[in-house]
Write a protein that holds these residues in place. Structure first.
Motif, PDB file in Angstrom:
ATOM      1  N   ARG A 201      -4.764  -0.545  -7.463  1.00  0.00           N
ATOM      2  CA  ARG A 201      -6.170  -0.314  -7.125  1.00  0.00           C
ATOM      3  C   ARG A 201      -6.273   0.866  -6.163  1.00  0.00           C
ATOM      4  O   ARG A 201      -5.841   0.795  -5.010  1.00  0.00           O
ATOM      5  N   LYS A 202      -6.872   1.947  -6.642  1.00  0.00           N
ATOM      6  CA  LYS A 202      -7.057   3.155  -5.849  1.00  0.00           C
ATOM      7  C   LYS A 202      -8.105   2.901  -4.768  1.00  0.00           C
ATOM      8  O   LYS A 202      -9.090   2.189  -5.003  1.00  0.00           O
ATOM      9  N   LEU A 203      -7.880   3.483  -3.578  1.00  0.00           N
ATOM     10  CA  LEU A 203      -8.830   3.329  -2.482  1.00  0.00           C
ATOM     11  C   LEU A 203      -9.738   4.550  -2.398  1.00  0.00           C
ATOM     12  O   LEU A 203      -9.282   5.688  -2.489  1.00  0.00           O
ATOM     13  N   ASN A 204     -11.035   4.293  -2.227  1.00  0.00           N
ATOM     14  CA  ASN A 204     -12.030   5.327  -2.003  1.00  0.00           C
ATOM     15  C   ASN A 204     -12.690   5.028  -0.668  1.00  0.00           C
ATOM     16  O   ASN A 204     -13.385   4.017  -0.536  1.00  0.00           O
ATOM     17  N   ASP A 205     -12.436   5.870   0.326  1.00  0.00           N
ATOM     18  CA  ASP A 205     -12.952   5.653   1.685  1.00  0.00           C
ATOM     19  C   ASP A 205     -12.586   4.260   2.203  1.00  0.00           C
ATOM     20  O   ASP A 205     -13.404   3.572   2.810  1.00  0.00           O
TER      21      ASP A 205
ATOM     22  N   THR B  82      -4.455   6.990  -1.814  1.00  0.00           N
ATOM     23  CA  THR B  82      -3.813   5.737  -1.417  1.00  0.00           C
ATOM     24  C   THR B  82      -4.245   4.652  -2.388  1.00  0.00           C
ATOM     25  O   THR B  82      -5.389   4.644  -2.857  1.00  0.00           O
ATOM     26  N   GLU B  83      -3.323   3.743  -2.684  1.00  0.00           N
ATOM     27  CA  GLU B  83      -3.654   2.624  -3.560  1.00  0.00           C
ATOM     28  C   GLU B  83      -2.963   1.366  -3.080  1.00  0.00           C
ATOM     29  O   GLU B  83      -1.926   1.424  -2.418  1.00  0.00           O
ATOM     30  N   ASN B  84      -3.573   0.234  -3.397  1.00  0.00           N
ATOM     31  CA  ASN B  84      -2.987  -1.080  -3.149  1.00  0.00           C
ATOM     32  C   ASN B  84      -2.353  -1.552  -4.443  1.00  0.00           C
ATOM     33  O   ASN B  84      -2.954  -1.429  -5.514  1.00  0.00           O
TER      34      ASN B  84
ATOM     35  N   GLN C 129       0.845  -1.194   0.000  1.00  0.00           N
ATOM     36  CA  GLN C 129       0.000   0.000   0.000  1.00  0.00           C
ATOM     37  C   GLN C 129       0.877   1.239   0.000  1.00  0.00           C
ATOM     38  O   GLN C 129       1.887   1.288   0.705  1.00  0.00           O
ATOM     39  N   ARG C 130       0.501   2.226  -0.817  1.00  0.00           N
ATOM     40  CA  ARG C 130       1.260   3.473  -0.841  1.00  0.00           C
ATOM     41  C   ARG C 130       0.291   4.647  -0.931  1.00  0.00           C
ATOM     42  O   ARG C 130      -0.826   4.517  -1.416  1.00  0.00           O
ATOM     43  N   THR C 131       0.759   5.778  -0.449  1.00  0.00           N
ATOM     44  CA  THR C 131       0.022   7.030  -0.567  1.00  0.00           C
ATOM     45  C   THR C 131       0.908   7.983  -1.355  1.00  0.00           C
ATOM     46  O   THR C 131       2.109   8.086  -1.096  1.00  0.00           O
ATOM     47  N   LEU C 132       0.325   8.648  -2.344  1.00  0.00           N
ATOM     48  CA  LEU C 132       1.089   9.541  -3.199  1.00  0.00           C
ATOM     49  C   LEU C 132       0.261  10.739  -3.596  1.00  0.00           C
ATOM     50  O   LEU C 132      -0.965  10.738  -3.429  1.00  0.00           O
TER      51      LEU C 132
END
Length: 104
Positions: free
Chosen positions: A33-37, A18-20, A7-10
């Motif tokens: 895969r981008k995270l939404n909430d 954040t995305e996995n 997982q990273r945040t950019l």
């Protein structure tokens, strides 16, 4: 690494998210895969190494049904990404002595 992904945040284009990131070695793919909430979005970005002919492919895919979606990435962005892959592969080759057949 968490549950099979990193997982990273950019921040890109002024947006922080954040995305996995998953790797699928059997299919030669890296999937973002981008995270939404906190939940993974339906669409995933895929970077894949394909054979016959050899190419690097980048596209969006619906992760629920596997259907590819057209990507509106400018040509310059694709070329820049491919150049970065080649640069990193050359660096790894020098650092680790990895050898492969030359690409014609």
């Amino acid at each position: 690494v968490k549950q099979g992904y990193v997982q990273r945040t950019l921040t890109a284009s002024g947006e922080t998210y954040t995305e996995n990131i998953y790797e699928d070695e059997a299919n030669c793919e890296i999937v973002y895969r981008k995270l939404n909430d906190g939940a993974e979005a339906v669409y995933e970005r895929v970077v894949a190494l394909r054979k016959h002919p050899l190419k690097i492919e980048s596209h969006l895919r619906n992760r629920k049904n596997g259907i590819t979606v057209q990507v509106g990435m400018p040509e310059a962005g694709s070329i820049s990404a491919a150049d970065a892959f080649v640069k990193e592969a050359k660096r790894m080759d020098r650092a680790n002595g990895i050898q492969s057949d030359p690409v014609p």
